[in-house]
Each structure stands twice: as C-alpha cells, then as structure tokens.
Write a protein that holds these residues in place. Structure first.
Motif, PDB file in Angstrom:
ATOM      1  N   ALA A   1       8.312   7.776   8.059  1.00  0.00           N
ATOM      2  CA  ALA A   1       8.801   9.095   7.648  1.00  0.00           C
ATOM      3  C   ALA A   1      10.028   8.959   6.749  1.00  0.00           C
ATOM      4  O   ALA A   1      10.163   9.662   5.737  1.00  0.00           O
ATOM      5  CB  ALA A   1       9.132   9.927   8.882  1.00  0.00           C
ATOM      6  N   LEU A   2      10.908   8.032   7.115  1.00  0.00           N
ATOM      7  CA  LEU A   2      12.141   7.847   6.334  1.00  0.00           C
ATOM      8  C   LEU A   2      11.807   7.390   4.920  1.00  0.00           C
ATOM      9  O   LEU A   2      12.319   7.939   3.937  1.00  0.00           O
ATOM     10  CB  LEU A   2      13.021   6.785   6.988  1.00  0.00           C
TER      11      LEU A   2
ATOM     12  N   GLU B   1       0.344   8.939   2.888  1.00  0.00           N
ATOM     13  CA  GLU B   1       1.620   8.529   2.274  1.00  0.00           C
ATOM     14  C   GLU B   1       2.485   7.798   3.289  1.00  0.00           C
ATOM     15  O   GLU B   1       3.268   6.924   2.944  1.00  0.00           O
ATOM     16  CB  GLU B   1       2.425   9.740   1.755  1.00  0.00           C
ATOM     17  N   THR B   2       2.392   8.222   4.543  1.00  0.00           N
ATOM     18  CA  THR B   2       3.311   7.703   5.552  1.00  0.00           C
ATOM     19  C   THR B   2       2.712   6.537   6.334  1.00  0.00           C
ATOM     20  O   THR B   2       3.412   5.576   6.676  1.00  0.00           O
ATOM     21  CB  THR B   2       3.698   8.829   6.537  1.00  0.00           C
ATOM     22  N   THR B   3       1.422   6.625   6.594  1.00  0.00           N
ATOM     23  CA  THR B   3       0.777   5.638   7.457  1.00  0.00           C
ATOM     24  C   THR B   3       0.975   4.180   7.026  1.00  0.00           C
ATOM     25  O   THR B   3       1.295   3.344   7.865  1.00  0.00           O
ATOM     26  CB  THR B   3      -0.717   5.969   7.594  1.00  0.00           C
TER      27      THR B   3
ATOM     28  N   ARG C   1       8.734  12.079   4.239  1.00  0.00           N
ATOM     29  CA  ARG C   1       7.921  13.172   4.770  1.00  0.00           C
ATOM     30  C   ARG C   1       7.969  13.172   6.284  1.00  0.00           C
ATOM     31  O   ARG C   1       7.615  12.198   6.933  1.00  0.00           O
ATOM     32  CB  ARG C   1       6.455  12.990   4.362  1.00  0.00           C
ATOM     33  N   LEU C   2       8.404  14.295   6.851  1.00  0.00           N
ATOM     34  CA  LEU C   2       8.360  14.449   8.295  1.00  0.00           C
ATOM     35  C   LEU C   2       7.932  15.888   8.569  1.00  0.00           C
ATOM     36  O   LEU C   2       8.732  16.748   8.901  1.00  0.00           O
ATOM     37  CB  LEU C   2       9.725  14.141   8.929  1.00  0.00           C
ATOM     38  N   GLY C   3       6.655  16.116   8.365  1.00  0.00           N
ATOM     39  CA  GLY C   3       6.123  17.461   8.559  1.00  0.00           C
ATOM     40  C   GLY C   3       5.826  17.718  10.023  1.00  0.00           C
ATOM     41  O   GLY C   3       5.987  16.832  10.861  1.00  0.00           O
TER      42      GLY C   3
ATOM     43  N   ALA D   1       0.833  -1.199   0.000  1.00  0.00           N
ATOM     44  CA  ALA D   1       0.000   0.000   0.000  1.00  0.00           C
ATOM     45  C   ALA D   1       0.869   1.251   0.000  1.00  0.00           C
ATOM     46  O   ALA D   1       0.559   2.248  -0.675  1.00  0.00           O
ATOM     47  CB  ALA D   1      -0.920  -0.004   1.224  1.00  0.00           C
ATOM     48  N   GLY D   2       1.976   1.200   0.763  1.00  0.00           N
ATOM     49  CA  GLY D   2       2.871   2.344   0.790  1.00  0.00           C
ATOM     50  C   GLY D   2       3.479   2.592  -0.582  1.00  0.00           C
ATOM     51  O   GLY D   2       3.597   3.725  -1.047  1.00  0.00           O
ATOM     52  N   ARG D   3       3.844   1.506  -1.252  1.00  0.00           N
ATOM     53  CA  ARG D   3       4.522   1.610  -2.546  1.00  0.00           C
ATOM     54  C   ARG D   3       3.545   2.085  -3.627  1.00  0.00           C
ATOM     55  O   ARG D   3       3.871   2.942  -4.445  1.00  0.00           O
ATOM     56  CB  ARG D   3       5.077   0.211  -2.876  1.00  0.00           C
ATOM     57  N   THR D   4       2.346   1.502  -3.630  1.00  0.00           N
ATOM     58  CA  THR D   4       1.395   1.808  -4.710  1.00  0.00           C
ATOM     59  C   THR D   4       0.466   2.961  -4.357  1.00  0.00           C
ATOM     60  O   THR D   4      -0.194   3.498  -5.244  1.00  0.00           O
ATOM     61  CB  THR D   4       0.510   0.582  -5.000  1.00  0.00           C
ATOM     62  N   GLY D   5       0.406   3.309  -3.075  1.00  0.00           N
ATOM     63  CA  GLY D   5      -0.530   4.346  -2.675  1.00  0.00           C
ATOM     64  C   GLY D   5      -1.979   3.879  -2.703  1.00  0.00           C
ATOM     65  O   GLY D   5      -2.899   4.692  -2.742  1.00  0.00           O
ATOM     66  N   SER D   6      -2.172   2.577  -2.714  1.00  0.00           N
ATOM     67  CA  SER D   6      -3.535   2.048  -2.808  1.00  0.00           C
ATOM     68  C   SER D   6      -4.283   2.242  -1.495  1.00  0.00           C
ATOM     69  O   SER D   6      -3.871   1.768  -0.445  1.00  0.00           O
ATOM     70  CB  SER D   6      -3.481   0.553  -3.150  1.00  0.00           C
TER      71      SER D   6
END
Lengths: 653, 173, 170
Positions: free
Chosen positions: A195-196, A120-122, A200-202, A27-32
């Motif tokens: 985050a790594l 994106e991060t979760t 993204r580390l907002g 899911a992280g890779r594809t954003g699904s």
C-alpha cells in the motif's frame, strides 16, 4: 541421505523466494502482468519447498535417523511418538524450520487470495513477503541448518528434547500457535508495504488488511494465553505471567496488532488515519522480528531463551535493515497515503479510537523500554540491573484499567459530535452497572484500589458490550416484528464482524478482571507434611497420604497424593516430581483444581528419600480459570469476525 | 519526504539497533560482584567430617583465602575440582583454600569428594545458606579470592581458570 | 595431611560456641551492613506477609526474571529463608533489600532504584504518553467538524438506535 534431501528443499525454497522477491518488485515497478504470474508461481514453489523440508525433518525424527544432527540432538528412542513429532520445534534450528513452513502456508494463502485482485499493490506485497521468506530460507539453508549431518560416528540414540518441554501437552500446541501469530504478521506487513509503495489503500485493501491482521492476531492471542497456561500448569510457582523478556516479546506485537486492528476500523468509516494504520502494521512486524531476536540471540536473560546461537548477529543485521527500510519508506511515502479526513470531535467515538491507540502504543513503548533497559544500562554505563514484575505491574495496571474503561466508553459513544443529553443517556446505565460490579466485588472481599477500579470499569464495559450485542436484536423485534430467535440469528449474520469484536471485548474484560483479582488476592504457604499429616490453609484442609511412583518410558514420576477438603471438595491433588534421565535435577509439575471462584494449586518442593515426608507449596488463587475462559471467548469472537459474509456463503452453497 | 517521520523513526530505531548489538559477546549471566574491594563477610561454619569443629574466616587472616562455593548437584563443580586440588597443593602453606558446600547433604558430599580425588582442602557446610547469600552466590560454582587483610579481590563465575587464579594470587604478594 | 590442616584451621574456632545448634551461631551478623533493625521482631502471619513482600522484590539469581517469592529453585528458597530471618529480627523491607543488594548488587532488585539514569525508565514512557496525548488532543481540536452528526434514519427519535441501525445495515 535424508539430510541432503532436506537441505535441497531448503535451497530450492531460498532460490524461489529470492527470485520471487526480485520479480515481484519488477512486476510492481513495470506493472507487468506476466511477471506477477511468475512471482505467484515462485511463491507456490517456495511454499511447497518449505513444506517438503518440514516433512523431511518430521520423517527423520519419526524414523530416528540419527545421522541428521538435529535428530541426534532432540530425538530419543525412549520418547513416545507424539513427543518425537513435536520435538521438531524444541530447539533452535527446528523452530526456524517450522517458521519457514508456516511462512510458506501464509504466503500460499495470500497468493491465492490476491491472484486476480489489486494488480497495482499485489506484486509489491507478494514481493515483500517473499524477501522475508528468502531471509528465513537462507537461515534454514545456512546458519541455522537443521539438516547438517551428525558427526561421525553416527550416534545410536539421543537425549530427547528438553524435559521442560516434554512435561505438558500444552507445549505441543503453544509454540505453533505463537509461530502462526508471529509469522502471520508477515502477511499484513507485505500488504502494508504494498500500500505504501503503490500509494493505494482503498476500502477493499483495508478490509483485507484487517482480516490479514486478525488471523495472526487470533493465533498470537491463543499462543500467549496458552503460554501463560503452560507456565501455570508446569512451572509450579502459581503464576502465569512473569514479565520475562520472552513473554514480553510476544506481548509487544500483540499490543500493536490490537492497535492496528482498531485503527484499521477508522479508514473504512472515515478517510483518516491511513498512514498511522500502516505504521502500526509495520511496527507489529518489526516487533515480531525483535521478539524472535530476543528469544534466539542469547543477549537477553530469560527462562525461555534458546541457548546462545550464532544466528543472533545475522538476525540483528536483518532486523536493522528492516527497521531502517521501514522508516525510510514511511518517511518518503506516508504523505501520499494520508486521506483528507476530518478531525473527530473531542468526545466522539473516533477520539476514543485515538485514545485506545495511544494507550496501546504507550504500553508497548513502556514494555519495550522496560525489557531493553538492562541492556541499555549495560551498554551505556556497564551497570547490571533487573527490570521485573514490580515495575511492569506498576505501569501496566493503570493502562490496563484505562483500556478497560475505554472498552466501555468507546462503543457507548456516538460517532460524530454528540450533544450533552445523548452523552448522559449513553453513559448513565453502564455507570450503574459499574457501581453494581463494585458492590459485588466488595461483597466478595475486594478491597485494594486497583482491583476495585478494575471491577468497576469491568462492570461498565460489560454492560456496554452486552447492550451493543442485544440492541440490534431488540430493534429488529420491535421494528420488523421478528421473533427474538430469528432476530438474533439475522442480526448476528448481518453484523458478524461487530459481534465478533464485542465477543473479543467480553473475553478481554474477563481476562483483565481475572488478572487483577488473581494477582491481588493470591495466597500461598510452604509446608512440610509427614505421611498422614494434615494442614489447614484458607478454607481448605490438606492431607498428605502417600507417594505414588509412576514409571513411563521417558521418565519416572513421583506423585504426592494430597487429599483436600473444603469448598468444592473433597478432591485429590497429585503434584509430582519428574525425573528424566537427561536432566540432573528433578522437575516438578504442580497439580491444580480449577473452580469458578478459585484454584487450589499445589507443587512439590521436596520428597524425603524414604518417601514418608513431603515439602509442599500450596496456593489459593481466585479467578484464574476466567483467564482461560476469556481466552476461549476471544478465540470464538475472532472466528465469528472472520466468518465469510452472508452473500458469499450463499454463493459458495 | 516527510522529515518529521524520518527523524522520529530514526531516533527510535537507531538506538534500538545499537543497544541490541551491544549485547553480543556479553554473557547475560555474568554479574560483577559489588563485594570486590570490600571486606569479606565474616562466617563461621562447621567443617565436613570435622567432629563439630568450625572455621571462622577472621581466624585465617594474614594469608590469602580462596573460597569456592560448590555442591554435588552442580555439574561444573566436578569440572573445576581437579584445578582446585592442584592449586591447593601448589599454594599449600601460603594460601588457604576452602570449599563451602551449598544446599547439599553431608552423605552426598562425602561420596562426591571420594569419587573426585578425595579431600585436599577443608569443605565447610553452609548451614542455612547464610554464607552463600552474604557472598551473593547465584549460579554454582562461584569462587572468591580474599587477600591477606580480609578484602575480597576477585570473584570467579563458573569453572575457574587456574592460570587466572595463579595470576591473581601472585599479585597479592 | 588434610587432618593437619584441619586442626590448624579449626583450633581458634573450636574454642568458641559449638556448631549448628542454633542458626544464628553460624549465620552472619547483618548489623555492619544495614545497621540495627528498624522495627519490632515479627512472627506468625505478619512475618509470612512481610517475607513475601520483600521476596517479591528480589530476583532469583539462578532462574533469571522470576522473583525469590515465586521461584521453586533451591537457591531462591535459601534466599527466601534469609529474608524471613531478617524480617523476623525486625529489619524493615528496605533494610532487607539493602542487605541483598550489598552482596548481589542492584541486579538483585526486580525494580531498580529510582535515581540517576534509571529515572529514564519511568520518565520516557510518561513523556511518550504525554506527547501522544498532546498529539491526539491537537488532532481532535484543530479543526472542529463542520459536518453534522450522521443523518438520522427514518425513526429519528433515538440517536442511539439510529446508530445501531446504521452499523448493522452498513
């Protein structure tokens, strides 16, 4: 039967966590989004399965189902119910099961929080956590399976848990607290990895990360302090910390988590230090793994060690994979994270955060080297040696004083670049407080250099900390014309994180000063007294009256009744020897009278067969109670810092 | 790829894994004795039920001496006791077996010996524990093999392996 | 049989002083190992303090990790008695430690000797701390900040109060 059921839940947990680890990463890779939902469901499945397995074991213990091997190992018909319930974590397999259950709880909280945030991060974060879960579920289902059936014939009774663990109520609370701290670090670990990988580390993620560190940090603090309290109240040597490998194992992640909490305060103000913060979070998690390995591998020599077990090598493989993966991930992704921040001025507050981190990391490294050094020397030169208290005290004391100093100087320093006038004005009054504290210490008889240094820096830090808490209130009173009470309430509500932080500082100051004082001025004496005989030690007179024998279902207790006269007295101490059927030797339990200035502490060395004579070890330890009070203040501060912000509470209401 | 981070990370991590891994298979309670190859510390201790007689180690020189530190409160001591009796019988006249009771009471010792096959070699009483300290006794039982010239040749931790003791003893002649 | 062995054994010794009357008759002579006492004999409070001083540096061999001064284990207490005997005779702290090291090995010392490879124990943490300090210093000094201090608020007179205001408003 119950065993099979528990095993089934463990396997379900393993399947759910593994599948969730895979779907999370995909899911992280594809954003699904759909896959993220699947991952979240799988994480719930894992949590439920672990919780169910935990309940099954508790039920088996409660019903004394000795067909389950673990129950036949730690259960006993003679144990009272509360002992039976907590004996779940009295031995290796059960403690891993508790670990799994706690892990399930933390993952459930994170999954709920992150449900609709940071898409994106979760998935990366949740996926990482689930991989860790998969490993522990694997341990529970396989090598450390607590549900294996007892060998035939099924025993009718068991020995009960280790007597040392039955001796004190703290043993019921201390291990779960420590586990909540250890296991909870999986949360920030997953978030940092997320985050790594996503780069993204907002500010929002950082703030959540900080909270995710703070929760287990609080538990770890409580766990460590309760561990010290337990040692003090049970082991009978008048001390609370022995720099034992297992104690160090809990201290190491605490140090780096503390550093991470401070480092994470910087990015939200200035866009620096992101990579460093993430590194500290990863190191903290790795150190919790290392600590678990130390406790359970049988490689280290320790009072607290679980006995030799086969999970050591498996654990080491997991630890090694995590270590190398973290290094590779950091090396490849850290540059994507580094913000374009500015370098801080030499004496500004940012610098003091950097020095804080430096000191904490240096202490971590020293404790790590000291703890592993005997192993290093054995591996490299086949030499056996010990690294103990004298070494650790020597190195830790200066660093402790330096941290205390920083705790005072740091908040007093302005952000950005201060001019000399501002510096003097900021540091003048607390310096006065330091001298005052030194004077008080001198009047009380403090004369060793390190203790004096601790008193002085403690005074300095106290002044600054209190001022930081009072100043906003005064400001509101003066500028907004609010009454002091209203001003305090509002300042507190608006700046609860700040107040929480400073409260924790107050607690830590108390603890460091208490350690320095109690360590430097502890006095002890060994005496043998006949019934009715008295001895004088310090300002106190101790009389041995009689032996009082108490029979309980699981033990027999010989209490030496000792009346004490002196400051804060008269009072009675009842140090005892406990005889358990399972143990060969009697186990002593000391008796303590805690007072604000000092503790009067007695433990039994021996009791003559005719009970007319007793060997006692008497201690006078100043200031120990402030350790526990400081610990309570730390907890309070952590809770205050974790309070939901005002607007959210309004929404909830 | 940040090579500095990679290098620093690996430098820290790899030795750590190696050190932790090397600890497996080692018993952390096994501490080799520095006394091996050194003259055995002299002692003179009273004999249990010996009517006030004492035994001096130097008076035994010329024969290998096997010294076993034990106590009635030590569980493993009961496990190894039959082996000790058998060895003492086997080497009767050729090697001297001696027990040294550590931190114990004479009544307990007598009762224990009675229930563990009787007294087949003398047991000395370590008054003040001085002998145990001089020999570096930690966790009972521990035993020492002293050769004909009074030099410590071997230290045994825990219950003895009688075959190992036989092997070591035979090597002395 | 056993009695025979006993007489055989005890014969030479029986001629000597009777047993157990004084501990020194039974105890061991430390002189061959650590030489003559370096200091005067001690007693009373000085002896108690000296005993604790030495015992705190010795590891209790059965409890692992705790010092002989602290451990309630019987073995440790026997060692503590031995420490007391040595210090009473005037053996120094170092001599007493040497005595224990001779029989137990370096393992018995809670702080290893500061020599050889052991030096790494002190050198590596110091080196890491220094390297860290250098890194921090470098980072702090590399680029002096171009921005001024945070802009002052309305009151402006006291920068400290400005900061407090800024922090509680943020």
């Amino acid at each position: 039967m119950l065993g099979r059921l528990g095993e089934l839940f463990a396997l379900l947990g393993l399947a759910a966590a593994t599948a969730g680890g895979v779907t999370g990463f995909v899911a992280g890779r594809t954003g699904s989004h759909a896959l993220l939902r699947v991952t979240q469901r799988l994480s719930s499945a894992f949590s439920s399965a672990m919780f169910a397995a935990f309940l099954v074991m508790e039920y088996a213990l409660f019903t004394h189902d000795f067909s389950v091997k673990y129950v036949s190992k730690v259960g006993s018909l003679a144990s009272p119910t509360h002992i039976t319930l907590v004996s779940l974590w009295s031995s290796l397999e059960g403690s891993i099961l508790l670990w799994g259950a706690v892990l399930g709880a933390f993952v459930a909280v994170f999954a709920a929080w992150s449900r609709d945030r940071h898409p994106e991060t979760t998935p990366w974060a949740l996926g990482t956590m689930l991989w860790v879960c998969a490993f522990f579920a694997f341990l529970i289902a396989g090598p450390a399976n607590p549900f294996t059936p007892a060998p035939d014939p099924v025993p009718t009774d068991g020995p009960g848990p280790n007597p040392l663990l039955q001796n004190h109520w703290l043993m019921i609370v201390h291990p779960p607290m420590l586990y909540l701290g250890y296991v909870g670090m999986t949360g920030p670990f997953g978030m940092a990895i997320g985050a790594l990988i996503s780069g993204r580390l907002g500010p929002a993620w950082t703030q959540a990360l900080r909270k995710a560190i703070l929760v287990p940090w609080g538990f770890l603090t409580v766990g460590i302090i309760l561990g010290g309290w337990w040692a003090y109240d049970v082991l009978g040597w008048g001390g609370y910390w022995a720099w034992d490998p297992v104690e160090n194992a809990s201290f190491l992640p605490w140090l780096t988590a503390t550093a991470a909490l401070h480092a994470a305060m910087l990015p939200s103000r200035r866009d620096t230090m992101k990579g460093w913060t993430v590194t500290l979070v990863l190191v903290t998690f790795l150190l919790t793994l290392l600590g678990t390995f130390m406790t359970r591998s049988g490689v280290f020599n320790s009072v607290h060690s679980f006995t030799q077990s086969e999970i050591g090598p498996i654990f080491l493989v997991f630890l090694a994979i995590c270590l190398v993966a973290c290094v590779l991930l950091l090396a490849s992704r850290i540059d994507k994270l580094a913000g374009e921040g500015e370098a801080p001025a030499p004496v500004s507050r940012e610098s003091s955060f950097l020095v804080n981190n430096l000191l904490l990391v240096a202490l971590t490294f020293t404790v790590l080297v000291g703890t592993t050094f005997p192993l290093i020397m054995e591996a490299a030169k086949d030499v056996r040696l010990s690294v103990g208290e004298p070494y650790f005290n020597r190195v830790a004391m200066p660093i402790g004083v330096a941290l205390l100093f920083l705790m005072g100087v740091g908040p007093a320093l302005p952000w950005g670049e201060p001019g000399p006038g501002r510096l003097v004005r900021a540091l003048g009054p607390p310096t006065g407080a330091a001298l005052a504290a030194l004077g008080v210490g001198w009047a009380l008889g403090v004369d060793t250099p390190w203790t004096m240094a601790t008193m002085a820096t403690g005074g300095f830090a106290s002044w600054v900390t209190v001022r930081e808490m009072v100043a906003p209130v005064l400001l509101r009173v003066r500028e907004k014309g609010e009454s002091p009470v209203v001003a305090l309430g509002r300042a507190f509500r608006r700046g609860h994180r700040r107040y929480g932080g400073y409260l924790v500082h107050v607690g830590i100051i108390m603890i460091i000063v208490a350690i320095a004082v109690s360590h430097a001025y502890r006095k002890d004496v060994e005496v043998t007294l006949a019934a009715g005989e008295a001895t004088t030690f310090g300002d106190y007179r101790f009389t041995f009256d009689e032996i009082d024998t108490v029979r309980e279902s699981h033990r027999q207790r010989q209490e030496a009744v000792v009346s004490v006269e002196g400051p804060g007295g008269p009072f009675t101490l009842r140090p005892a020897l406990n005889h358990y059927s399972a143990a060969m030797n009697a186990i002593g339990s000391p008796s303590v009278k805690s007072m604000l200035r000092r503790d009067v502490y007695a433990s039994v060395l021996s009791i003559a067969p005719d009970e007319r004579q007793v060997g006692l070890h008497l201690y006078l330890t100043p200031g120990v109670i402030w350790l526990w009070i400081g610990g309570a203040v730390c907890v309070l501060g952590t809770l205050v810092a974790l309070m939901p912000p005002p607007q959210k509470r309004a929404e909830a209401a | 790829m940040n090579w500095k981070v990679l290098l620093a990370g690996l430098v820290l991590v790899l030795p750590l894994v190696w050190v932790l891994g090397s600890g497996f298979g080692n018993d952390p309670t096994y501490i080799p004795s520095p006394l091996i190859g050194k003259p055995a510390p002299e002692f003179e201790l009273p004999v249990l039920d010996g009517d006030g007689q004492t035994v001096r180690l130097s008076s035994l020189q010329g024969k290998p001496v096997f010294v076993n530190f034990w106590a009635t409160w030590c569980g493993t001591c009961g496990v190894e006791h039959p082996s000790l009796i058998a060895l003492a019988k086997r080497y009767e006249g050729r090697a001297q077996f001696i027990g040294i009771a550590y931190l114990d009471k004479e009544d307990n010792l007598r009762a224990w010996l009675k229930s563990h096959g009787g007294m087949h070699f003398p047991s000395l009483i370590d008054v003040g524990s001085a002998a145990a300290v001089a020999y570096g006794v930690g966790r009972l039982p521990e035993s020492y093999l002293i050769d004909q010239s009074g030099v410590i040749r071997e230290k045994y931790f825990g219950a003895i392996d009688p075959y190992k003791v036989i092997e070591d003893l035979e090597a002395l002649w | 049989m056993v009695t025979l062995l006993f007489t055989l054994l005890a014969a030479p010794a029986a001629a000597e002083a009777p047993v157990a009357a004084s501990a020194s008759a039974v105890g061991l002579d430390p002189t061959p190992i650590i030489g003559a006492p370096e200091g005067p004999p001690l007693q009373g409070e000085a002896l108690t303090d000296a005993t604790v001083e030495t015992a705190r540096k010795l590891r209790c061999p059965t409890c692992q990790g705790m010092s002989v001064a602290e451990s309630p284990a019987e073995g440790a207490r026997a060692m503590k008695d031995e420490v007391r005997k040595l210090r009473a005779q005037g053996y120094s702290d170092q001599q007493s430690l040497d005595f224990f090291e001779a029989s137990y090995g370096e393992f018995i010392l809670l702080e290893p000797h500061k020599k050889g490879a052991n030096l790494a124990l002190w050198v590596t943490p110091a080196a890491v701390a220094l390297a860290g300090l250098a890194l921090v210093a470098l980072r702090v000094r590399k680029s002096p900040p171009t921005h001024p201090a945070p802009p002052s608020g309305a009151a402006g007179a006291d920068p400290y109060l400005d900061r407090v205001r800024q922090e509680i408003e943020s």
